[in-house]
Design an enzyme around this catalytic site. Sequence first.
Site, PDB file in Angstrom:
ATOM      1  N   CYS A   1       0.769  -1.282  -0.088  1.00  0.00           N
ATOM      2  CA  CYS A   1       0.050  -0.009  -0.259  1.00  0.00           C
ATOM      3  C   CYS A   1       1.003   1.288   0.161  1.00  0.00           C
ATOM      4  CB  CYS A   1      -0.831   0.010   1.054  1.00  0.00           C
ATOM      5  SG  CYS A   1      -2.152  -1.329   1.349  1.00  0.00           S
TER       6      CYS A   1
ATOM      7  N   HIS B   1      -3.339   7.536   2.760  1.00  0.00           N
ATOM      8  CA  HIS B   1      -3.557   6.024   2.364  1.00  0.00           C
ATOM      9  C   HIS B   1      -5.085   5.881   2.946  1.00  0.00           C
ATOM     10  CE1 HIS B   1      -3.790   1.827   1.425  1.00  0.00           C
ATOM     11  NE2 HIS B   1      -3.387   1.378   2.619  1.00  0.00           N
TER      12      HIS B   1
ATOM     13  N   ASN C   1     -10.026  -0.016   0.127  1.00  0.00           N
ATOM     14  CA  ASN C   1      -8.528   0.061   0.188  1.00  0.00           C
ATOM     15  C   ASN C   1      -7.938  -0.556  -1.180  1.00  0.00           C
ATOM     16  OD1 ASN C   1      -5.819  -0.051   0.485  1.00  0.00           O
ATOM     17  ND2 ASN C   1      -5.901  -1.142   2.568  1.00  0.00           N
TER      18      ASN C   1
HETATM   19  N1  COA Z   1     -18.572  -8.284   9.876  1.00  0.00           N
HETATM   20  C1  COA Z   1     -19.105  -8.428  11.068  1.00  0.00           C
HETATM   21  N2  COA Z   1     -18.493  -8.687  11.984  1.00  0.00           N
HETATM   22  C2  COA Z   1     -16.853  -8.781  11.874  1.00  0.00           C
HETATM   23  C3  COA Z   1     -16.534  -8.597  10.447  1.00  0.00           C
HETATM   24  C4  COA Z   1     -17.357  -8.265   9.597  1.00  0.00           C
HETATM   25  N3  COA Z   1     -16.867  -7.987   8.212  1.00  0.00           N
HETATM   26  N4  COA Z   1     -15.073  -8.659  10.699  1.00  0.00           N
HETATM   27  C5  COA Z   1     -14.765  -8.915  11.830  1.00  0.00           C
HETATM   28  N5  COA Z   1     -16.012  -9.061  12.569  1.00  0.00           N
HETATM   29  C6  COA Z   1     -15.960  -9.549  14.126  1.00  0.00           C
HETATM   30  C7  COA Z   1     -15.155 -10.306  14.512  1.00  0.00           C
HETATM   31  O1  COA Z   1     -15.050 -11.692  14.167  1.00  0.00           O
HETATM   32  C8  COA Z   1     -15.102  -9.971  15.878  1.00  0.00           C
HETATM   33  O2  COA Z   1     -16.152 -10.772  16.580  1.00  0.00           O
HETATM   34  P1  COA Z   1     -15.908 -11.217  18.033  1.00  0.00           P
HETATM   35  O3  COA Z   1     -15.611 -10.004  19.019  1.00  0.00           O
HETATM   36  O4  COA Z   1     -17.130 -12.224  18.131  1.00  0.00           O
HETATM   37  O5  COA Z   1     -14.564 -12.319  18.076  1.00  0.00           O
HETATM   38  C9  COA Z   1     -15.533  -8.575  15.986  1.00  0.00           C
HETATM   39  O6  COA Z   1     -15.892  -8.214  14.756  1.00  0.00           O
HETATM   40  C10 COA Z   1     -14.383  -7.681  16.185  1.00  0.00           C
HETATM   41  O7  COA Z   1     -13.390  -7.810  15.346  1.00  0.00           O
HETATM   42  P2  COA Z   1     -11.871  -6.944  15.222  1.00  0.00           P
HETATM   43  O8  COA Z   1     -10.949  -7.540  14.313  1.00  0.00           O
HETATM   44  O9  COA Z   1     -11.435  -7.043  16.867  1.00  0.00           O
HETATM   45  O10 COA Z   1     -12.742  -5.692  14.754  1.00  0.00           O
HETATM   46  P3  COA Z   1     -11.896  -4.057  14.472  1.00  0.00           P
HETATM   47  O11 COA Z   1     -12.842  -3.264  15.234  1.00  0.00           O
HETATM   48  O12 COA Z   1     -10.618  -4.199  14.984  1.00  0.00           O
HETATM   49  O13 COA Z   1     -12.242  -4.172  13.033  1.00  0.00           O
HETATM   50  C11 COA Z   1     -10.786  -4.139  10.778  1.00  0.00           C
HETATM   51  C12 COA Z   1     -11.441  -4.987  12.114  1.00  0.00           C
HETATM   52  C13 COA Z   1     -10.227  -5.066  10.141  1.00  0.00           C
HETATM   53  C14 COA Z   1     -11.728  -2.971  10.382  1.00  0.00           C
HETATM   54  C15 COA Z   1      -9.720  -3.279  11.621  1.00  0.00           C
HETATM   55  O14 COA Z   1      -8.980  -3.930  12.671  1.00  0.00           O
HETATM   56  C16 COA Z   1      -9.014  -2.691  10.589  1.00  0.00           C
HETATM   57  O15 COA Z   1      -9.140  -1.853   9.925  1.00  0.00           O
HETATM   58  N6  COA Z   1      -7.558  -2.855  10.732  1.00  0.00           N
HETATM   59  C17 COA Z   1      -6.458  -2.432   9.886  1.00  0.00           C
HETATM   60  C18 COA Z   1      -6.629  -2.709   8.466  1.00  0.00           C
HETATM   61  C19 COA Z   1      -5.757  -2.070   7.764  1.00  0.00           C
HETATM   62  O16 COA Z   1      -5.711  -1.016   7.549  1.00  0.00           O
HETATM   63  N7  COA Z   1      -5.219  -2.964   6.704  1.00  0.00           N
HETATM   64  C20 COA Z   1      -4.442  -2.454   5.598  1.00  0.00           C
HETATM   65  C21 COA Z   1      -3.145  -1.609   6.160  1.00  0.00           C
HETATM   66  S1  COA Z   1      -2.509  -1.255   4.653  1.00  0.00           S
END
Ligand code: COA
Length: 344
Positions: A115, A269, A299
């Site tokens: 990215c 980004h 993204n």
């Molecule tokens: N829909 C519904 N629930 C979902 C889900 C979805 N698409 N994806 C994950 N969940 C659930 C998980 O299973 C978890 O459930 P649990 O509490 O029962 O285990 C809960 O939601 C929380 O998951 P978590 O991973 O802690 O959520 P989060 O708030 O961290 O959000 C992302 C997840 C991926 C959106 C976030 O972590 C993120 O954006 N991370 C950075 C990603 C990024 O920038 N990547 C590229 C960098 S270049």
Amino acid sequence: MSTASVHITGIGGYLPQRILKNSDLEKMIDTTDQWISERTGIHQRHIIAEDQMTSDMAAEAVKIALADAGLTIDDIDALVVATTTPDMIFPSTATIVQAKLGGKDFPAWDIQAVCSGFVYGLAQLEGMMRGGMFKRVVLVGAEAMSRIVDWTDRGTCILFGDGAGAVVLEARDSAAENGLIGSVLHADGSYRDLLKAEHPHQPSSPALHHPALHHAAADFSIDSAGTAAVEMKGNEVFRVAVSKLGGVVTEILAKYELTDNDIDWLVPHQANIRIIQATAKKLGMGLDRVALTVSKHGNTSSASVPLALNDLYRSGRLETGQLILLEAFAGGFAWGANLLRWSK
Ligand code: COA
């Protein structure tokens, strides 16, 4: 002979026609529009057509950027494509784009910094151009992320989209206050397992062992190709991204003796609106001064910064002399920032 200044003189963006909305994802995986919108700020993303390749999207973006600069491919000294989703292992996507545009002889190569590829590319090319190596170059960020996500993994597949953004860079011999100011780049490979897509020839690649991937993708006519799959520890990536981006924006401003108040536009980004909000807050900026495309593009990896810049440019809000801060964070981890005074 060295060059005094380097300027962006053309910008182009290309997004494939097909749009995958959160409501479509609700039918594919256990998720809701509300969850995706609240946690990421993403409402839809564009998905490449089955008969398109990354090079096709890149070529379209380059055509628009060249026209915007009033140039043709024959005026170009070098072409660089930042991509994580190349058409082939080799030759480089840049050489394929060159051929598709009818370019000849000038050097063409790919950059792989995921990215952060566009931010890395700008830094690399500015250095080469200031050194006098090239006068006019094209830098493209182009990605078909939909081909490498695991469409059964709700934690990752909701995040990504496809597209391409390109800029024309021109060197000028005369010293100018405007143009590219400079960059800061970093990488720390000790984080490499937090965000990765294994190569298809690796026997452990999950995509090779996941029949559901092909099934889910087929239902929505997404050509996943099934050759690699993004794996991410989202929480940890989020935490490190916020911290490293906060650090790099402070570092680049200090390096060039500027302050938060000097910045007119943040072009970040586009991974997650909450990460963008954290960086804007660190800079004391309102979101009205941030280029935002995450809600409509998701993204798009290396394409996201040039697509956001393109969006800002096309909206007519950029003015000569304004200070723009570009930043990105990527798997590796690799991250960085560029400063630019708008001069087009
Ligand atoms: N829909 C519904 N629930 C979902 C889900 C979805 N698409 N994806 C994950 N969940 C659930 C998980 O299973 C978890 O459930 P649990 O509490 O029962 O285990 C809960 O939601 C929380 O998951 P978590 O991973 O802690 O959520 P989060 O708030 O961290 O959000 C992302 C997840 C991926 C959106 C976030 O972590 C993120 O954006 N991370 C950075 C990603 C990024 O920038 N990547 C590229 C960098 S270049």
